[in-house]
Design an enzyme around this catalytic site. Structure first.
Site, PDB file in Angstrom:
ATOM      1  CG  HIS A  89      -1.011   2.871   1.563  1.00 26.70           C
ATOM      2  ND1 HIS A  89      -1.225   1.196   2.403  1.00 26.70           N
ATOM      3  CD2 HIS A  89       0.130   3.388   1.805  1.00 26.70           C
ATOM      4  CE1 HIS A  89      -0.685   1.749   3.249  1.00 26.70           C
ATOM      5  NE2 HIS A  89      -0.145   2.874   3.377  1.00 26.70           N
TER       6      HIS A  89
ATOM      7  CG  HIS B  32      -2.351  -4.151  -2.260  1.00 29.83           C
ATOM      8  ND1 HIS B  32      -3.214  -4.800  -1.285  1.00 29.83           N
ATOM      9  CD2 HIS B  32      -1.670  -3.748  -1.117  1.00 29.83           C
ATOM     10  CE1 HIS B  32      -3.339  -3.611  -0.452  1.00 29.83           C
ATOM     11  NE2 HIS B  32      -2.285  -2.908  -0.242  1.00 29.83           N
TER      12      HIS B  32
END
Length: 256
Positions: free
Chosen positions: A176, A218
């Site tokens: 992303h 993440h």
């Protein structure tokens, strides 16, 4: 009166067998010195494997890398405030998931493909075709890096992501964040936007990156590396820019 010779023989044991056996067991040389014992002991001990020596004597880079990794894991866990409904900012989790979808690859690929099919301008088709090429290149590159590094996602992550594939179980780098930086730079270079809109595009890219850590998807380093990778990837797209001269067959497919 006994002679001196007989006295010395009695003190030395003479030639009696029991004394001769004791004398014969002793080494005629000098007693073992500490250095000789050390040498004999050192020759008997097997050398340590090289990997054990490295563990016993870690280098400065090993120590620095381990310290940075520990800080990264600690900071990522502290910033994962939307990782679950019961987290500190759990009420903002639905909003973070909307931001997550805005940076997902599928909406961008479908939207670019639809615009390419509907466009009547050759200049617009050129921009959209290169955007499609950039998105596909981003997907391949991120998948390869994830497959090579194989860093697991944070332990506090909740695996309820929108449309995942096999390599999405790995964390490094953030796809992303890579896509957000790539699209942000692409849009700023090829679309004429007012200053407020340009600021919004940059803010969107940054918010997408921050949301990955807040959702617990993440670690911090995954996002930072992803942003850098996406920024650099745009330079590759510019270098390989597709035009009607360099790729006439591709443009012939989209001509009406």
């Amino acid at each position: 009166m006994p002679s001196p010779r007989s006295s010395r023989e009695r003190r030395g044991g003479g030639s009696r067998p029991e004394f001769l056996s004791l004398v014969s067991q002793r080494s005629p040389g000098a007693p073992d010195s500490p250095s000789r014992r050390k040498e004999s002991g050192g020759s008997a001990a097997a050398p340590l494997p090289e990997e054990d020596c490295m563990k016993l004597n870690p280098s400065f880079l090993d120590i620095a890398f381990s310290s940075l990794l520990a800080i990264d894991l600690w900071a990522s866990k502290r910033l994962g405030v939307c990782a679950g409904e019961g987290s500190a900012w759990g009420s903002a989790r639905p909003l973070m998931k909307v931001i997550e979808i805005s940076g997902h690859g599928i909406p961008w690929l479908l939207g670019t493909f639809y615009g390419l099919c509907q466009s009547d301008s050759s200049a617009a088709r050129e921009v959209l075709l290169n955007l499609l090429f950039a998105l596909l290149l981003d997907l391949v590159l991120v998948a390869v890096v994830k497959g090579l590094v194989k860093r697991q996602r944070p332990t506090h992550n909740k695996m309820d992501m929108f449309v995942t594939i096999s390599v999405d179980k790995y964390s490094f780098p953030s796809g992303h964040a890579t896509r957000a930086a790539l699209v942000c730079r692409f849009v700023l270079h090829h679309l004429v936007l007012a200053v407020p809109l340009r600021v919004l595009v940059v803010l969107w890219a940054l918010i997408v990156g921050v949301s990955r850590v807040m959702l617990g998807r993440h670690n911090v380093t995954d996002v930072l590396f992803g942003l850098l990778l996406g920024y650099a990837l745009y330079s590759v797209v510019e270098y390989c820019w597709l035009s009607p001269l360099s790729a006439p067959a591709l443009f012939a497919l989209w001509s009406h």
